[in-house]
Every structure is written in structure tokens, then in C-alpha cells.
Scaffold this motif. Structure first.
Motif, short mmCIF file in Angstrom:
data_model
loop_
_atom_site.label_atom_id
_atom_site.label_comp_id
_atom_site.label_asym_id
_atom_site.label_seq_id
_atom_site.Cartn_x
_atom_site.Cartn_y
_atom_site.Cartn_z
N ARG A 1 -3.28 115.46 -8.20
CA ARG A 1 -2.85 116.81 -7.81
C ARG A 1 -3.41 117.17 -6.44
O ARG A 1 -2.75 117.82 -5.63
CB ARG A 1 -3.33 117.79 -8.88
CG ARG A 1 -3.46 119.22 -8.42
CD ARG A 1 -4.19 120.07 -9.46
NE ARG A 1 -4.69 121.30 -8.86
CZ ARG A 1 -5.04 122.37 -9.55
NH1 ARG A 1 -4.95 122.39 -10.86
NH2 ARG A 1 -5.50 123.44 -8.93
N ASN A 2 -4.64 116.71 -6.18
CA ASN A 2 -5.30 117.04 -4.92
C ASN A 2 -4.95 116.07 -3.79
O ASN A 2 -5.46 116.21 -2.67
CB ASN A 2 -6.82 117.07 -5.13
CG ASN A 2 -7.24 118.26 -5.97
OD1 ASN A 2 -6.59 119.30 -5.97
ND2 ASN A 2 -8.33 118.11 -6.72
N GLY A 3 -4.11 115.08 -4.07
CA GLY A 3 -3.72 114.12 -3.04
C GLY A 3 -4.88 113.27 -2.57
O GLY A 3 -4.92 112.85 -1.41
N ARG A 4 -5.82 113.01 -3.48
CA ARG A 4 -7.00 112.22 -3.13
C ARG A 4 -6.94 110.85 -3.80
O ARG A 4 -6.25 110.69 -4.81
CB ARG A 4 -8.27 112.98 -3.53
CG ARG A 4 -8.44 114.24 -2.68
CD ARG A 4 -9.76 114.89 -2.95
NE ARG A 4 -9.95 116.02 -2.03
CZ ARG A 4 -11.05 116.75 -1.99
NH1 ARG A 4 -12.07 116.48 -2.80
NH2 ARG A 4 -11.16 117.75 -1.13
N PRO A 5 -7.67 109.87 -3.27
CA PRO A 5 -7.51 108.50 -3.78
C PRO A 5 -7.99 108.29 -5.21
O PRO A 5 -9.06 108.77 -5.61
CB PRO A 5 -8.33 107.66 -2.80
CG PRO A 5 -9.20 108.61 -2.05
CD PRO A 5 -8.56 109.94 -2.11
N LEU A 6 -7.16 107.56 -5.95
CA LEU A 6 -7.45 107.11 -7.31
C LEU A 6 -7.43 105.59 -7.28
O LEU A 6 -6.44 104.99 -6.86
CB LEU A 6 -6.39 107.66 -8.28
CG LEU A 6 -6.42 107.14 -9.71
CD1 LEU A 6 -7.73 107.49 -10.40
CD2 LEU A 6 -5.24 107.73 -10.50
N VAL A 7 -8.52 104.98 -7.70
CA VAL A 7 -8.66 103.52 -7.64
C VAL A 7 -8.74 102.96 -9.06
O VAL A 7 -9.55 103.43 -9.87
CB VAL A 7 -9.93 103.14 -6.84
CG1 VAL A 7 -10.09 101.62 -6.78
CG2 VAL A 7 -9.86 103.72 -5.42
N LEU A 8 -7.92 101.96 -9.35
CA LEU A 8 -7.87 101.39 -10.69
C LEU A 8 -8.42 99.97 -10.70
O LEU A 8 -8.03 99.14 -9.88
CB LEU A 8 -6.42 101.36 -11.20
CG LEU A 8 -5.64 102.69 -11.12
CD1 LEU A 8 -4.21 102.48 -11.63
CD2 LEU A 8 -6.35 103.78 -11.91
N ALA A 9 -9.34 99.72 -11.63
CA ALA A 9 -9.87 98.36 -11.85
C ALA A 9 -9.38 97.92 -13.22
O ALA A 9 -10.03 98.18 -14.24
CB ALA A 9 -11.40 98.36 -11.78
N ILE A 10 -8.22 97.28 -13.23
CA ILE A 10 -7.58 97.00 -14.50
C ILE A 10 -8.29 95.91 -15.29
O ILE A 10 -8.91 95.00 -14.74
CB ILE A 10 -6.08 96.63 -14.33
CG1 ILE A 10 -5.91 95.44 -13.38
CG2 ILE A 10 -5.28 97.83 -13.85
CD1 ILE A 10 -4.47 94.94 -13.33
N SER A 11 -8.19 96.04 -16.61
CA SER A 11 -8.70 95.04 -17.54
C SER A 11 -7.81 95.12 -18.77
O SER A 11 -8.01 95.96 -19.65
CB SER A 11 -10.17 95.36 -17.91
OG SER A 11 -10.66 94.41 -18.83
#
Length: 196
Positions: free
Chosen positions: A119-129
Motif C-alpha cells: 500500500r505504501n509503495g515500499r519494497p517487499l522482499v521474498l525468500a521463498i521456501s
């Protein structure tokens, strides 16, 4: 890496076998000067496994970060209006969380935090497992790959012979992936040979 003045949201979901691997990465943020806000799914709060007890993981999170754990949707919701987090990383990010995120479902503290960050247009980083990253979840990962402000910790097949659909992120690259995301960049190469 200098994280002074940055607030990092560190969210954990129920890939219990990788929790031991991600704790040192939280320490790296903290030793770099970051304020680290721990966010967990209900599985982390309630489930004991052969990889450790819920109580032990909670204690480690509090000891490392020095902050209380956000463990309910109600506690995670204010992350949106407050714009508290410079970057949010979900590590480990299970197939279940990946699927729900890709399909706009918000039924956990971690997903609420992710929604707030987006919503804030800020980075979301995913470390998938996930055991089905090249199976049914491949479509969800593909959807997230092209979503604005979502970045991935480089990942690869962790056991191609016995679990050909399984994908796991290189957890040791979490801080580097977050640093790149803050500059609006995907850490490259994104597809890597998974090292045990």
C-alpha cells in the motif's frame, strides 16, 4: 552493510526447517545498525517441530531484535498508516504464503504486513521456501515476479533429484537482496545454483 536509520520488517512463516538458517541474517541487519521489527505467522507462535520449539524461536527473535513480536493481524495493520518499515522481507516465505500473497488474501499477520508495505509503495522482499515452486505454485511466483515493488532473494532447486519442484532461496543473500530492493533493483542473478 550500513543499515543505520533503517527499519527492517522481518517476517517469518512456517518453513520450520529453514528457521535456523534465517536467524543469522536477522543478526546481520541488527549488527549493521537496523531497527528490526519481527513479524510471524501463527504457525511460528504455536507449533513445536523437530527443528525447535515455538518458545525457543520466539525467544531468539526477541533477543536478537530487542523488539516485541507482531503476531496478530490487528498488531500488523498499523504498519500501513505508520509507514514504519523501509523494507519488509518474508524469510522463509512458504508456498502457502506465496499463494495467498499472489491472490490478494490477507489472513495472517505476515500477509497483513505485506499488504501494508505494498500500500505504501515500499519494497517487499521474498525468500521463498516451497516444495511446489515448480509445481502449482509456479504460477503464483510468476505473478509476483512481475508485481511492482516485489523482489526476490535469489533462489534455486535445493534437491532436484528427490524434490524436482522444490525451490529455496539463498538465505545468506537476504541483506544484499534487501539493499538492492531499497534502490529499486532486483539482486542478480535471481536464479542460482542452490548451495547446501
Amino acid at each position: 552493510m550500513n543499515w543505520n536509520g533503517k527499519t527492517v520488517g522481518y517476517a517469518l512463516t512456517g518453513s520450520h526447517c529453514t528457521l535456523e538458517e534465517v536467524m543469522p541474517q536477522i543478526e546481520r541487519f541488527k549488527s549493521g545498525g537496523a531497527n528490526v521489527v519481527p513479524i510471524v505467522s501463527s504457525t511460528i507462535m504455536t507449533t513445536d517441530t523437530r527443528f525447535g520449539t515455538s518458545e525457543n524461536w520466539q525467544k531468539q527473535l526477541k533477543d536478537i531484535t530487542g523488539n516485541d513480536i507482531i503476531s496478530t493481524i490487528v498488531e500488523a495493520e498499523p504498519l500501513g498508516p505508520s509507514k514504519l518499515l523501509d523494507v519488509l522481507v518474508i524469510a522463509p516465505c512458504t508456498g502457502n504464503t506465496t499463494s495467498k500473497l499472489a491472490n490478494a488474501m490477507t489472513d495472517s499477520p505476515v500477509l497483513m504486513a505485506a499488504k501494508a508495505q505494498m500500500r505504501n509503495g515500499r519494497p517487499l522482499v521474498l525468500a521463498i521456501s516451497t516444495n511446489d515452486g515448480l509445481g502449482l505454485n509456479a504460477a503464483n511466483i510468476a505473478k509476483l515476479l512481475v508485481t511492482k515493488n516485489i523482489y526476490f532473494v535469489p533462489f534455486g532447486q535445493d534437491n532436484p533429484q528427490q524434490k524436482p519442484n522444490s525451490l529455496v532461496a539463498r538465505m545468506d543473500l537476504i541483506p544484499e537482496a534487501c539493499s538492492a530492493a531499497l534502490e529499486g533493483k532486483q539482486l542478480q542473478p535471481m536464479l542460482v545454483q542452490y548451495a547446501h
